[in-house]
Scaffold this motif. Structure first.
Motif, mmCIF file in Angstrom:
data_model
loop_
_atom_site.group_PDB
_atom_site.id
_atom_site.type_symbol
_atom_site.label_atom_id
_atom_site.label_comp_id
_atom_site.label_asym_id
_atom_site.label_seq_id
_atom_site.Cartn_x
_atom_site.Cartn_y
_atom_site.Cartn_z
ATOM 1 N N LYS A 118 0.822 -1.213 0.000
ATOM 2 C CA LYS A 118 0.000 0.000 0.000
ATOM 3 C C LYS A 118 0.855 1.262 0.000
ATOM 4 C CE LYS A 118 -4.227 -1.800 2.095
ATOM 5 N NZ LYS A 118 -5.232 -1.621 3.159
ATOM 6 N N LEU A 119 1.935 1.231 0.764
ATOM 7 C CA LEU A 119 2.797 2.402 0.857
ATOM 8 C C LEU A 119 3.436 2.741 -0.482
ATOM 9 C CD1 LEU A 119 4.202 4.528 2.684
ATOM 10 C CD2 LEU A 119 6.009 2.831 3.056
ATOM 11 N N ASN A 120 3.851 1.709 -1.222
ATOM 12 C CA ASN A 120 4.571 1.924 -2.477
ATOM 13 C C ASN A 120 3.728 1.651 -3.720
ATOM 14 O OD1 ASN A 120 7.194 2.439 -1.181
ATOM 15 N ND2 ASN A 120 7.101 0.288 -0.591
ATOM 16 N N ASN A 121 2.417 1.395 -3.504
ATOM 17 C CA ASN A 121 1.514 1.061 -4.610
ATOM 18 C C ASN A 121 2.114 -0.044 -5.476
ATOM 19 O OD1 ASN A 121 -0.914 1.343 -6.089
ATOM 20 N ND2 ASN A 121 0.125 2.608 -7.623
ATOM 21 N N THR A 122 2.491 -1.123 -4.821
ATOM 22 C CA THR A 122 3.167 -2.241 -5.476
ATOM 23 C C THR A 122 2.174 -3.324 -5.877
ATOM 24 O OG1 THR A 122 5.093 -1.816 -4.084
ATOM 25 C CG2 THR A 122 5.013 -3.935 -5.204
ATOM 26 N N ALA A 123 2.260 -3.770 -7.123
ATOM 27 C CA ALA A 123 1.392 -4.856 -7.582
ATOM 28 C C ALA A 123 1.675 -6.117 -6.770
ATOM 29 C CB ALA A 123 1.628 -5.123 -9.059
ATOM 30 N N GLN A 124 0.602 -6.831 -6.424
ATOM 31 C CA GLN A 124 0.725 -8.066 -5.659
ATOM 32 C C GLN A 124 0.559 -9.254 -6.604
ATOM 33 O OE1 GLN A 124 1.971 -7.025 -2.699
ATOM 34 N NE2 GLN A 124 0.417 -7.942 -1.402
ATOM 35 N N VAL A 125 1.546 -10.128 -6.646
ATOM 36 C CA VAL A 125 1.502 -11.311 -7.498
ATOM 37 C C VAL A 125 1.768 -12.545 -6.649
ATOM 38 C CG1 VAL A 125 2.526 -12.515 -9.465
ATOM 39 C CG2 VAL A 125 2.263 -10.021 -9.532
ATOM 40 N N PHE A 126 0.828 -13.460 -6.641
ATOM 41 C CA PHE A 126 1.022 -14.710 -5.900
ATOM 42 C C PHE A 126 1.818 -15.667 -6.775
ATOM 43 C CE2 PHE A 126 0.154 -18.870 -4.228
ATOM 44 C CZ PHE A 126 0.043 -18.678 -2.862
ATOM 45 N N VAL A 127 2.841 -16.301 -6.191
ATOM 46 C CA VAL A 127 3.629 -17.277 -6.951
ATOM 47 C C VAL A 127 3.542 -18.631 -6.274
ATOM 48 C CG1 VAL A 127 5.753 -16.515 -5.776
ATOM 49 C CG2 VAL A 127 5.906 -17.878 -7.858
ATOM 50 N N HIS A 128 3.100 -19.606 -7.051
ATOM 51 C CA HIS A 128 2.975 -20.979 -6.560
ATOM 52 C C HIS A 128 3.954 -21.836 -7.354
ATOM 53 C CE1 HIS A 128 0.509 -24.949 -6.534
ATOM 54 N NE2 HIS A 128 1.321 -24.919 -5.491
ATOM 55 N N PHE A 129 4.970 -22.350 -6.684
ATOM 56 C CA PHE A 129 5.914 -23.228 -7.374
ATOM 57 C C PHE A 129 5.791 -24.633 -6.800
ATOM 58 C CE2 PHE A 129 7.842 -20.150 -4.525
ATOM 59 C CZ PHE A 129 8.474 -20.902 -3.548
ATOM 60 N N TYR A 130 5.903 -25.601 -7.684
ATOM 61 C CA TYR A 130 5.659 -26.977 -7.277
ATOM 62 C C TYR A 130 6.361 -27.936 -8.234
ATOM 63 C CZ TYR A 130 2.123 -26.443 -10.936
ATOM 64 O OH TYR A 130 1.491 -26.175 -12.117
ATOM 65 N N SER A 185 6.685 -22.682 -11.882
ATOM 66 C CA SER A 185 6.216 -21.527 -11.111
ATOM 67 C C SER A 185 5.022 -20.910 -11.826
ATOM 68 C CB SER A 185 7.318 -20.469 -10.971
ATOM 69 O OG SER A 185 8.228 -20.823 -9.957
ATOM 70 N N GLU A 186 3.937 -20.744 -11.073
ATOM 71 C CA GLU A 186 2.714 -20.168 -11.626
ATOM 72 C C GLU A 186 2.473 -18.822 -10.956
ATOM 73 O OE1 GLU A 186 -0.552 -20.180 -14.220
ATOM 74 O OE2 GLU A 186 1.009 -21.706 -14.025
ATOM 75 N N TYR A 187 2.499 -17.744 -11.756
ATOM 76 C CA TYR A 187 2.299 -16.396 -11.243
ATOM 77 C C TYR A 187 0.843 -15.976 -11.481
ATOM 78 C CZ TYR A 187 7.404 -16.410 -11.667
ATOM 79 O OH TYR A 187 8.744 -16.740 -11.575
ATOM 80 N N THR A 188 0.216 -15.439 -10.438
ATOM 81 C CA THR A 188 -1.162 -14.963 -10.528
ATOM 82 C C THR A 188 -1.240 -13.555 -9.960
ATOM 83 O OG1 THR A 188 -2.006 -17.215 -10.223
ATOM 84 C CG2 THR A 188 -3.559 -15.397 -9.884
ATOM 85 N N VAL A 189 -1.720 -12.601 -10.757
ATOM 86 C CA VAL A 189 -1.839 -11.220 -10.281
ATOM 87 C C VAL A 189 -2.990 -11.135 -9.289
ATOM 88 C CG1 VAL A 189 -2.267 -8.824 -10.918
ATOM 89 C CG2 VAL A 189 -0.904 -10.280 -12.419
#
Length: 312
Positions: A233-245, A254-258
């Motif tokens: 929130k402070l830096n207005n940074t995009a959040q991306v979840f990364v699931h590696f398996y 690695s699967e990236y999801t915004v």
């Protein structure tokens, strides 16, 4: 004063000697074929679970809380597979000392275009990860194939020789390594140089549960650190979840999801709850692919103390 300098020089020289010895030993081990290394890994996994009983009680208790609907035999199978992946991750890390760039490319895949598309916008990215296997492969993958300068926050090891060994390994493809102990003083230097992607293992137990968000995790209210959400929130940074398996032994994806590119639009705690929900969903897909040897449900919720921190 001269005595102090002498001791420091001697300590540095000893660290260099130990580094050379450790590196030489592990490099020679890394030259062994994959099948031989996995045979060794199977043996170590058996010793850890059946003989040494390394954190067996913690693993079993975590799995009982997370999967109460599964039978004891099903949880036992997950535990056995966990120990195999746990030891595999260390054996694979050793193997990475000698693995070629071409060989790594065959063993790692990802939808990296997700974060590369964000790079074109100029927005910074927080890669929100959990303690999945193998995080060393995932680190190399985002640094090697992503367009962003990649910042990795790590906890330094007490042994200087081992710490340098791991540091050098992780930095092979240009990862910017920042010790967690120096994060506040070093991060701004890199953040001011342009867009970046930073990885955070956001499932860490908080040092103080009274300064955490309490979120349902496998049906149990569990505290999660506030730092990642506050930083986004402070830096207005995009959040991306990364699931590696693991797709098969020795091969990872690695699967990236915004999650969002507008973190400031969310109410306090909502982003953390979103992350926890995704984390739980991914663990359910691959139950043994998570670091169950840590106390995941360490704290109990106390309504009188934590009511204002509860995220529903």
């Amino acid at each position: 004063m001269m005595l102090g300098w002498s001791r420091r020089i001697k300590s540095n020289n000893m660290s260099k000697i130990f580094y050379f010895l450790f590196y030489s030993l592990f490099y020679l081990i890394s030259l062994l074929p994959w099948r031989v290394l996995y045979f060794i890994s199977d043996g170590i996994a058996f010793l850890l679970r059946k003989v040494l009983k390394y954190r067996v009680a913690v693993v079993d208790q975590n799995l009982l809380i997370a999967f109460p609907g599964k039978t004891a035999q099903e949880r036992k199978q997950i535990a056995n597979e966990f120990y195999q992946q746990f030891t595999d991750s260390f054996i694979e890390t050793i193997k990475m000392l000698s693995v070629s760039s071409k060989e790594f490319g065959k063993r790692f895949s990802s939808n990296v275009e997700v974060i590369n598309n964000l790079y074109a916008t100029g927005q910074n990215v927080q890669l929100m990860a959990g303690h999945f296997f193998n995080w060393e492969f995932a680190n190399w993958g985002v640094a090697k194939y992503g367009k962003y300068p990649f910042i990795a926050v790590y906890m330094p090891l007490s042994n200087k020789a081992f710490n340098k060994l791991i540091y050098d390994l992780r930095a092979r493809y240009g990862s910017i390594m920042i010790p967690a102990t120096n994060f506040r003083t070093q991060f701004h230097k890199y953040a001011s140089q342009g867009a970046y992607a930073m990885a955070l293992a956001a499932d860490q137990n908080p040092g103080n549960p009274l300064q955490a968000f309490w979120v349902p995790f496998f049906g149990k209210l569990t505290p999660f650190v506030k730092g990642p959400e506050k930083g986004a929130k402070l830096n207005n940074t995009a959040q991306v979840f990364v699931h590696f398996y693991r797709t098969k032994r020795g091969y990872y994806h690695s699967e990236y999801t915004v999650m969002t590119t507008s973190p400031q639009a969310f109410e306090e705690g909502t982003l953390t709850a979103m992350y926890v929900k995704m984390l739980e969903e991914k663990i359910k897909l691959h139950p043994s692919n998570y670091l169950w040897s840590h106390k995941r449900f360490k704290y109990d919720y106390d309504a009188a103390l934590h009511e204002k921190l509860l995220v529903k």
